[in-house]
Design a protein around this motif. Structure first.
Motif, PDB file in Angstrom:
ATOM      1  N   ASP A   1      19.148 -22.210  14.024  1.00  0.00           N
ATOM      2  CA  ASP A   1      17.901 -22.951  14.168  1.00  0.00           C
ATOM      3  C   ASP A   1      18.089 -24.174  15.033  1.00  0.00           C
ATOM      4  N   PRO A   2      17.504 -24.186  16.225  1.00  0.00           N
ATOM      5  CA  PRO A   2      17.549 -25.456  16.935  1.00  0.00           C
ATOM      6  C   PRO A   2      16.718 -26.479  16.167  1.00  0.00           C
ATOM      7  N   GLY A   3      17.213 -27.665  16.044  1.00  0.00           N
ATOM      8  CA  GLY A   3      16.497 -28.693  15.291  1.00  0.00           C
ATOM      9  C   GLY A   3      17.048 -28.881  13.892  1.00  0.00           C
ATOM     10  N   ALA A   4      17.890 -27.949  13.438  1.00  0.00           N
ATOM     11  CA  ALA A   4      18.494 -28.094  12.108  1.00  0.00           C
ATOM     12  C   ALA A   4      19.997 -28.213  12.267  1.00  0.00           C
ATOM     13  N   PHE A   5      20.580 -29.163  11.548  1.00  0.00           N
ATOM     14  CA  PHE A   5      22.037 -29.302  11.624  1.00  0.00           C
ATOM     15  C   PHE A   5      22.606 -29.614  10.253  1.00  0.00           C
TER      16      PHE A   5
ATOM     17  N   PHE B   1      12.748 -18.819  23.013  1.00  0.00           N
ATOM     18  CA  PHE B   1      13.881 -18.678  22.100  1.00  0.00           C
ATOM     19  C   PHE B   1      13.753 -17.392  21.287  1.00  0.00           C
TER      20      PHE B   1
ATOM     21  N   TRP C   1      18.902 -26.525  25.520  1.00  0.00           N
ATOM     22  CA  TRP C   1      17.480 -26.330  25.850  1.00  0.00           C
ATOM     23  C   TRP C   1      16.646 -26.131  24.585  1.00  0.00           C
TER      24      TRP C   1
ATOM     25  N   PRO D   1      14.300 -26.909  21.208  1.00  0.00           N
ATOM     26  CA  PRO D   1      13.030 -27.638  21.217  1.00  0.00           C
ATOM     27  C   PRO D   1      13.166 -29.156  21.164  1.00  0.00           C
ATOM     28  N   THR D   2      14.114 -29.677  20.370  1.00  0.00           N
ATOM     29  CA  THR D   2      14.247 -31.137  20.321  1.00  0.00           C
ATOM     30  C   THR D   2      14.643 -31.670  21.686  1.00  0.00           C
TER      31      THR D   2
ATOM     32  N   THR E   1      21.467 -22.796  23.326  1.00  0.00           N
ATOM     33  CA  THR E   1      20.218 -22.849  22.550  1.00  0.00           C
ATOM     34  C   THR E   1      20.212 -24.014  21.574  1.00  0.00           C
ATOM     35  N   CYS E   2      21.356 -24.450  21.110  1.00  0.00           N
ATOM     36  CA  CYS E   2      21.404 -25.664  20.308  1.00  0.00           C
ATOM     37  C   CYS E   2      22.843 -26.098  20.159  1.00  0.00           C
TER      38      CYS E   2
ATOM     39  N   CYS F   1      21.016 -32.633  17.424  1.00  0.00           N
ATOM     40  CA  CYS F   1      19.617 -32.930  17.708  1.00  0.00           C
ATOM     41  C   CYS F   1      19.294 -34.413  17.555  1.00  0.00           C
TER      42      CYS F   1
END
Lengths: 599, 177
Positions: free
Chosen positions: A218-222, A468, B83, B85-86, B122-123, B127
């Motif tokens: 999940d981009p945005g979750a870490f 994505f 790239w 979303p954040t 992608t991440c 973030c």
């Protein structure tokens, strides 16, 4: 207490007391800290301590959650206030060592907080806007202990839960305890963990697996990665308890390849537990045996789906399986399996140690305990927060997160990752509760909250999320594979000002087909970003997609995915390695189907 | 590449044999080879097939599925741009466009001179410090187009040498740092 735990605890307490007897400096060197430059600060600190001939313990700890203040240096010197220095540069290190560590005079002007508020003009840590109101269960050790030190973990109550379960509780009692606590899966589905465990416990196979999922694509979750790099022992302990409760024989921690610290620290925590007799045969002398290992997967978002995860553990393409049979009957290597998110498992040690009642006393009626939220985007204090369920999103974002930093209006929150939704600012008073959020179309998911201010184009962000989803579709079932491609094409047209009059209807039709026809959550939820964005910002979408004059959105440069229609251009891995096998077809384009920048 | 086919084979075999995790699968073996060599050469795929007692076809099917595998030797330096979303919201696209322009590329990939691989990630998992990048796997947060170009120049001028292997093989993309 088992006889085997007692000496471990004694040793741990000794180590803990020893650490506090002389200067102890903790530097946050998790991924977040490293991105802010903690590596250079640590190097400077070590050099400065040896140059000034100071005898101090230096520990690399994980993140404290206060990511906006990183690099963070946490200085404990006996006789002075334990002080947290923020945004430290390598140049500041010499003075911190000379004045605070050597001369025992904390530097108030650089301090962000102290542990107890005894330094004038500096707030106590618990009073920081971001810390006030947090309840730390899974993150209880974040920034406090060296993630690689078993003794430090034990000194803070670690393995007490396991000891309690093994020495005084039956397997059924442990499952019941977890069920009574109301713990629900933190990976997105929010299913009752105790109930899930009872499925596996009911299966009498001698080999059963507990899978701990840290795919976290999940981009945005870490938060999963943070737990593993900050306090891997809590995951290991939780996994052993889960193994005991369900009668499992093996635990597997599943991590995405490439994140060095979480992989390294988890691997070493497992090794330390084997050495201490907390894993392997006859754990703590109770006759219970359990093995654990780490399994890595390549980059694949769908690998976070439970059946796809099992395929990846077996070393195959991470594509979901048909269900039934469900994992509790036929899981990894054909054996019964239980899959939990890292966060879910990390709550277990404290639930067993402090009891179901204690945990159930936190949170709301249907959502018990705490959640770990990752705040990022247009926010003053980006970072990691563990808050009780039931607080409002507004409090989380505007008070704890400090609100929008430049004084602009917050437009919406993107929640729940790339399959999640958009929560418009008008709904910020929503209470953080799994059921309430999913009813509003904004899943809490795995905890990523991206704050977007008024400058953010909703159509643009939706396009990125769909890019994505499209790229990460594994391709097994066509509603997802084609559906995400179609949605992305339509959104790309919208951004380029080439929308067709039927596009809105077409998106709806494609979205409904994906929801009904896809094999796993990726396709079933793939329309969520679009549908929730349309619901909240219909006017903006319509304006963007109308003839009247769309607002220009700059083209989006996307990744070159091998899963993305690359066959037509010969631009595939096969073409790179086995050029002799490539049949050179030319891509067919018509006037109305010009390839876009992202295609 | 300066190594012989046999040398590559031996290295791949060693990597497969010494992989640090208990359960060996096709995927774990492929990851080990890529970590050791920086990419998956045909010899590496063949060795994985031998080790797992299966066909190259089977191995290839898995290798081509995961986008983190690459099949040609990586460039000297690897620059990754997030790239997600954040990072997108915080300005990843201008950074990416600036880098593409400076490198003379149109999409992610390697520069023709073999100096830099530009990769879209992608991440990167940071973030809180978006927009994020990494230079030879060293994370860097709060980037801007200017900082990105400066980082690239610093990398190319050799201030920060790549983690080179013994004979030109590089650390894997996203692998051990």
């Amino acid at each position: 207490m088992t006889d085997a735990y007692q000496p471990l605890r004694k040793r741990a307490d000794g180590v803990w007391a020893g650490l506090h007897a002389k200067p102890w400096i903790r530097v946050s060197t998790g991924l977040q800290g490293m991105a802010a430059g903690a590596g250079e600060v640590l190097e400077a600190l070590r050099a400065e301590l040896s140059r000034q001939r100071v005898d101090a313990t230096v520990s690399e700890v994980g993140t404290t959650g206060l990511c906006y203040a990183e690099p963070l240096v946490d200085v404990h010197v006996p006789g002075t206030a334990r002080t947290l220095y923020h945004n430290v540069t390598p140049e500041q290190v010499a003075r911190i060592v000379a004045e605070h560590v050597k001369a025992q005079r904390p530097i108030a002007e650089w301090a962000h907080a102290t542990a107890d508020g005894t330094l004038e003009g500096v707030p106590p840590r618990g009073e920081l806007p971001m810390m006030k109101g947090q309840v730390r269960v899974a993150l209880r050790n974040a920034g406090e202990i060296d993630p690689l030190s078993l003794e430090q973990y034990v000194a803070r109550g670690g393995f007490e839960g396991l000891d309690k379960a093994l020495s005084g509780m039956t397997r059924e009692q442990v499952v019941q305890e977890v069920r009574d606590s109301g713990l629900r899966g933190r990976g997105g589905a929010a299913f009752s963990t105790g109930t899930k465990w009872s499925f596996l416990a009911g299966n009498k196979s001698p080999i059963k697996y507990i899978l701990c999922n840290c795919e976290e694509g999940d981009p945005g979750a870490f938060n999963d990665k943070t737990i593993l790099e900050t306090d891997p022992f809590t995951l290991v302990e939780g996994c052993i308890i889960a193994g005991y409760a369900t009668g499992a024989s093996n635990g597997i921690v599943f991590i995405r390849h490439g994140h060095h610290e979480p992989i390294e620290r988890t691997t070493r925590a497992i090794e330390a537990c084997y050495e201490a007799g907390l894993l392997g045969k006859n754990i703590l002398g109770t006759g219970f045996s359990y093995d654990m290992e780490v399994s890595l997967v390549g980059e694949s978002y769908v690998a976070g789906e439970e059946t796809a995860l099992m395929e990846a553990v077996e070393g195959k393409r991470s594509m979901p399986r048909f269900r039934p049979p469900f994992p509790a009957a036929v899981g990894v290597w054909g054996k019964p399996s239980n899959i939990n998110n890292i966060k879910t498992i990390s709550y277990v040690p404290e639930i067993v140690r402090q009891g179901a009642k204690w945990f159930a006393g936190i949170g709301t009626e249907r959502s018990k305990g705490t959640v770990i939220a990752c705040l990022s985007g247009h926010i003053k204090y980006p970072g990691l927060l563990e808050v009780p369920c039931g607080i409002t999103m507004r409090h989380l974002v505007e008070v704890m997160g400090g609100g929008e930093p430049s004084g602009k209006r917050i437009k919406f929150l993107q929640t729940g990752g790339p399959l999640g939704g958009m929560l418009p600012a008008a709904q910020l008073d929503m209470v953080l509760d799994f059921d309430e959020m999913s009813r509003a179309g904004a899943m809490f998911g795995s905890g990523g909250l991206i704050v977007c201010n008024e400058d953010t184009s909703i159509v643009d962000l939706t396009r990125v999320l769909l890019a994505f989803d499209q790229m990460e579709s594994c391709g097994k079932c066509f509603p997802c594979r084609l559906g995400t491609s179609h949605l992305l094409e339509i959104l790309e047209r919208a951004c380029d000002g080439r929308s067709r009059p039927t596009d809105l209807d077409l998106m709806d039709r494609v979205g409904r087909n994906m929801r009904a026809g896809s094999l796993c959550g990726h396709g079933q939820l793939g329309y969520n970003p679009v549908s929730s964005a349309l619901k909240a910002f219909a006017d903006e979408f319509k304006a963007q997609m109308s003839d009247a004059g769309p607002i220009p959105i700059p083209p989006f440069v996307g990744p070159r995915s091998t899963r993305r229609g690359a066959q037509m251009t010969g631009d595939t891995p096969t073409a790179q390695v086995y050029p002799e096998f490539v049949i050179n077809l030319q891509p067919v384009t018509t006037a109305s189907q010009q390839p876009t920048a992202a295609g | 590449m300066t190594t012989t086919s046999d040398g590559v084979r031996a290295k791949a075999r060693e990597a497969i044999r010494n992989q640090p995790y208990k359960t060996h699968t096709i995927l774990s073996s492929l990851l080990a080879v890529q970590d050791a060599l920086g990419f998956l050469p045909p010899e590496g795929l063949d060795e994985v097939a031998r080790h797992r007692n299966t066909t190259v076809n089977e191995v290839w099917g898995i290798a081509s599925f995961y986008p983190n595998f690459r099949f040609t030797a990586p460039a000297k330096h690897v620059v990754e741009v997030c790239w997600g979303p954040t990072c997108h919201v915080m300005g990843a696209q201008p950074i990416l466009r600036g880098l593409l322009q400076r490198l003379g590329l149109h999409a992610e990939g390697d520069t023709p001179d073999g100096a830099v691989t530009l990769k879209m990630n992608t991440c990167l998992g940071v973030c809180a410090h978006a927009p994020a990048m990494s230079f030879d796997h060293r994370l860097a947060g709060h980037m801007s187009p200017q900082k990105a170009l400066a980082g690239l120049e610093k990398l190319r001028s050799g201030d920060q040498p790549a983690h080179a292997g013994h004979d030109g093989a590089r650390t894997a993309s996203g692998g051990a740092r």
